[in-house]
Write a protein that holds these residues in place. Structure first.
Motif, short mmCIF file in Angstrom:
data_model
loop_
_atom_site.label_atom_id
_atom_site.label_comp_id
_atom_site.label_asym_id
_atom_site.label_seq_id
_atom_site.Cartn_x
_atom_site.Cartn_y
_atom_site.Cartn_z
N UNK A 16 0.81 -1.21 0.00
CA UNK A 16 0.00 0.00 0.00
C UNK A 16 0.84 1.26 0.00
N UNK A 17 2.11 1.12 0.25
CA UNK A 17 2.99 2.28 0.39
C UNK A 17 3.33 2.90 -0.96
N UNK A 18 3.89 2.12 -1.85
CA UNK A 18 4.34 2.66 -3.13
C UNK A 18 3.24 3.30 -3.94
N UNK A 19 2.11 2.62 -4.02
CA UNK A 19 1.01 3.13 -4.85
C UNK A 19 0.41 4.39 -4.25
N UNK A 20 0.40 4.50 -2.91
CA UNK A 20 -0.10 5.73 -2.28
C UNK A 20 0.87 6.89 -2.48
N UNK A 21 2.17 6.61 -2.43
CA UNK A 21 3.16 7.65 -2.71
C UNK A 21 2.97 8.17 -4.13
N UNK A 22 2.79 7.27 -5.08
CA UNK A 22 2.60 7.67 -6.47
C UNK A 22 1.37 8.57 -6.63
N UNK A 62 -4.16 10.54 -0.41
CA UNK A 62 -4.24 9.08 -0.27
C UNK A 62 -3.66 8.67 1.07
N UNK A 63 -4.45 7.92 1.83
CA UNK A 63 -4.04 7.48 3.16
C UNK A 63 -3.93 5.97 3.20
N UNK A 64 -2.82 5.49 3.70
CA UNK A 64 -2.61 4.07 3.89
C UNK A 64 -3.34 3.66 5.17
#
Length: 147
Positions: A71-77, A86-88
């Motif tokens: 969930x980290x990379x896609x939310x950073x993008x 966007x919140x993880x």
């Protein structure tokens, strides 16, 4: 939250959970904009985070759901666009607080880090929780400014 267009997107590592959440959204009466991916074949998560950002920024979707392995990379993008918050989320509490305090318009899940039932409940809470405003409003406004 009334029925609305909700965008969903994932990479290959989040495909299975995206499909479950997509079915839940459709069953709840939401129009779903599926931005891909469409299988477990390897793809690059930044492409799908960017697609989500474009859908939110253009108004094609009012909210979004992202899933990758963590969930980290896609939310950073997705968060590279100033219109996206966007919140993880790892549980119902983080999903609720992301709406109440941060007015998040996209929730992200890590398929490798959250079980399906927790993700399903967190998504329901994310969609039904209003933004508190008040002391949080000025802070959230700062998130949308170019730095």
């Amino acid at each position: 939250m009334a029925a609305a267009t909700i965008a969903v997107a994932s990479d290959h590592a989040g495909f299975d959970l995206k499909e479950v959440l997509k079915r839940d959204l459709e069953a709840a009466g939401h129009d779903v904009l599926d931005l891909g991916t469409n299988s477990n074949s390897s793809v690059d998560y930044p492409d799908f985070g960017q697609a989500m950002a474009e859908a939110i920024a253009s108004g094609k979707a009012s909210r979004g759901v992202l899933v990758c392995g963590s969930g980290i990379g896609i939310s950073i993008a997705a968060n590279r666009n100033p219109k996206v918050r966007a919140a993880l989320a790892h549980d119902v509490v983080s999903a609720r607080l992301s709406r109440e305090h941060n007015d998040a318009n996209v929730v992200a899940f890590g398929q490798r880090l959250i079980d399906v039932e927790t993700a399903r409940e967190a998504l329901k809470v994310f969609l039904s929780t209003p933004f508190e405003g008040g002391r949080h409003a000025a802070r959230v406004a700062k998130l949308s400014k170019e730095m």
